[in-house]
Design a protein around this motif. Structure first.
Motif, PDB file in Angstrom:
ATOM      1  N   SER A 264      16.556  -8.675 -24.112  1.00 30.17           N
ATOM      2  CA  SER A 264      17.819  -8.872 -23.396  1.00 30.17           C
ATOM      3  C   SER A 264      18.460  -7.517 -23.130  1.00 30.17           C
ATOM      4  N   TYR A 269      18.522  -9.922 -28.283  1.00 24.60           N
ATOM      5  CA  TYR A 269      17.497 -10.957 -28.350  1.00 24.60           C
ATOM      6  C   TYR A 269      16.206 -10.493 -27.682  1.00 24.60           C
ATOM      7  N   TRP A 300      14.625 -11.392 -19.018  1.00 20.32           N
ATOM      8  CA  TRP A 300      16.094 -11.442 -19.046  1.00 20.32           C
ATOM      9  C   TRP A 300      16.653 -10.774 -17.798  1.00 20.32           C
ATOM     10  N   THR A 304      22.911 -13.662 -20.193  1.00 17.42           N
ATOM     11  CA  THR A 304      23.128 -15.115 -20.144  1.00 17.42           C
ATOM     12  C   THR A 304      22.123 -15.849 -19.260  1.00 17.42           C
ATOM     13  N   THR A 319      20.347 -19.438 -21.871  1.00 20.10           N
ATOM     14  CA  THR A 319      19.810 -18.976 -23.149  1.00 20.10           C
ATOM     15  C   THR A 319      19.392 -20.116 -24.075  1.00 20.10           C
TER      16      THR A 319
END
Length: 345
Positions: A264, A269, A300, A304, A319
């Motif tokens: 991310s 993450y 990613w 979000t 997510t």
């Protein structure tokens, strides 16, 4: 009340200078001027004057183009070869390749690679990897006719592009003396830099390598041998400096990411595979190692939103794994495999 014809003449006179050198913004200027006149003078006839001025300006804007041809139409957002960047993917991401086509970002067209060896396009930039064992690997621009041949002696394949599309990383090994590690390939020159890993400290099983999101580090999965030969599980991730090969840090992530965009943007993450013999994708908290199943090997777009490919389509995901949009890819020669890249050149 001012007469309609008087208002019309005044409006045209005010725009005379602009009419001598019309531009693409001329119509907008006339509309804005008409609105100011309408507001300032409160005349009901101003609307008609505005239409009349527009009727004069529009033909002028058309015939003033070279050859008298009208402005070109903006193509529909179809994701075809004419308009690859308008597929509507989240964050402006694009399809960099599918089937026998790769994206030429400079022209916005998809170029056929039919007849070439296996092709892996960079996520950004214009480079593509031609990889077909036992022939040497080659790197070239999308429209180049002279590929750069890479000296792949002691290289072991499984190449992954850096996030900037300027380098590749792959396995490296030699028998005498035995060494194992990774090789970084310069995508412009083909120069190879090998970095040997101390396998007594950093034991790997598949020994595949990928990138951190910023491209500064190389990622390797440390083997978890508890599952025997029936599984290729990961005990943690070890990162190395991409330039020097020196170990940098270890992360409590028990899974292997496939690309730099598996991380991310915030770094919190990562989407990674917990068993390299299977497709066991997980969304993992990088700091704690806590994980939960995730249905796709996703990239990613933001903290979000994610994108994944499935059966020739591109899925937009939240997510929690919910599919929020499905995009059909309308590119000549499209196939089930699709590679994605962020916006940019």
């Amino acid at each position: 009340m001012m007469r309609f014809d008087q208002l019309l003449h005044e409006t045209i006179d005010e725009m005379a200078d602009e009419m001598k050198a019309p531009s693409a913004a001329l119509v907008s200027a006339s509309i804005a001027r008409g609105r100011r006149i309408r507001r300032g003078r409160r005349l009901t006839g101003a609307g008609g004057a505005l239409l009349a001025v527009a009727a004069i300006v529009l033909p002028w804007a058309v015939i003033s183009r070279p050859g008298g041809s009208p402005a070109p139409e903006v193509p529909a957002a179809s994701g075809t070869a004419r308009d690859p960047g308008s597929t509507g993917l989240a964050g402006g991401w694009v399809v960099t390749g599918t089937g026998t086509r790769v994206l030429d970002r400079a022209t916005g067209e998809y170029v056929s690679t039919e007849g070439k060896r296996a092709v892996l396009p960079a996520p950004v930039g214009d480079r593509i990897l031609l990889d077909a064992t036992p022939e040497p690997i080659q790197v070239m621009g999308v429209r180049d006719t002279q590929p750069v041949t890479v000296n792949d002696t002691n290289l072991g394949g499984d190449y992954r592009w850096s996030p900037a599309g300027d380098r590749l990383v792959g396995r490296a090994s030699q028998k005498e003396p035995f060494e194992s590690g990774f090789a970084v390939v310069d995508a412009r020159t083909g120069t190879v830099s090998k970095h040997w890993v101390d396998v007594s400290r950093y034991d790997c099983s598949q020994c595949t390598y990928s990138w951190s999101r910023d491209g500064r580090e190389i990622v390797m999965a440390i083997a978890d041998r508890s599952g025997g030969e029936s599984a290729e599980k990961v005990s943690r991730l070890q990162l190395f400096d991409a330039a020097t090969g020196a170990p940098t840090r270890s992360l409590p992530v028990k899974a292997m990411p496939s690309s730099p965009f598996s991380w991310s943007p915030s770094g919190r993450y990562v989407i990674a595979n917990a068993d390299e013999l299977r497709r066991d994708w997980q969304l993992i908290d990088v700091s704690t190692g806590q994980s939960r199943p995730f249905a796709y090997d996703a990239v990613w777009v933001s903290d979000t939103q994610l994108l994944a490919t499935d059966a020739g389509k591109v899925l937009t995901l939240s997510t929690d794994g919910t599919i929020t949009a499905t995009t059909e890819i309308d590119i000549p020669g499209a196939a089930e495999w699709i590679s994605l890249g962020p916006p940019g050149q």
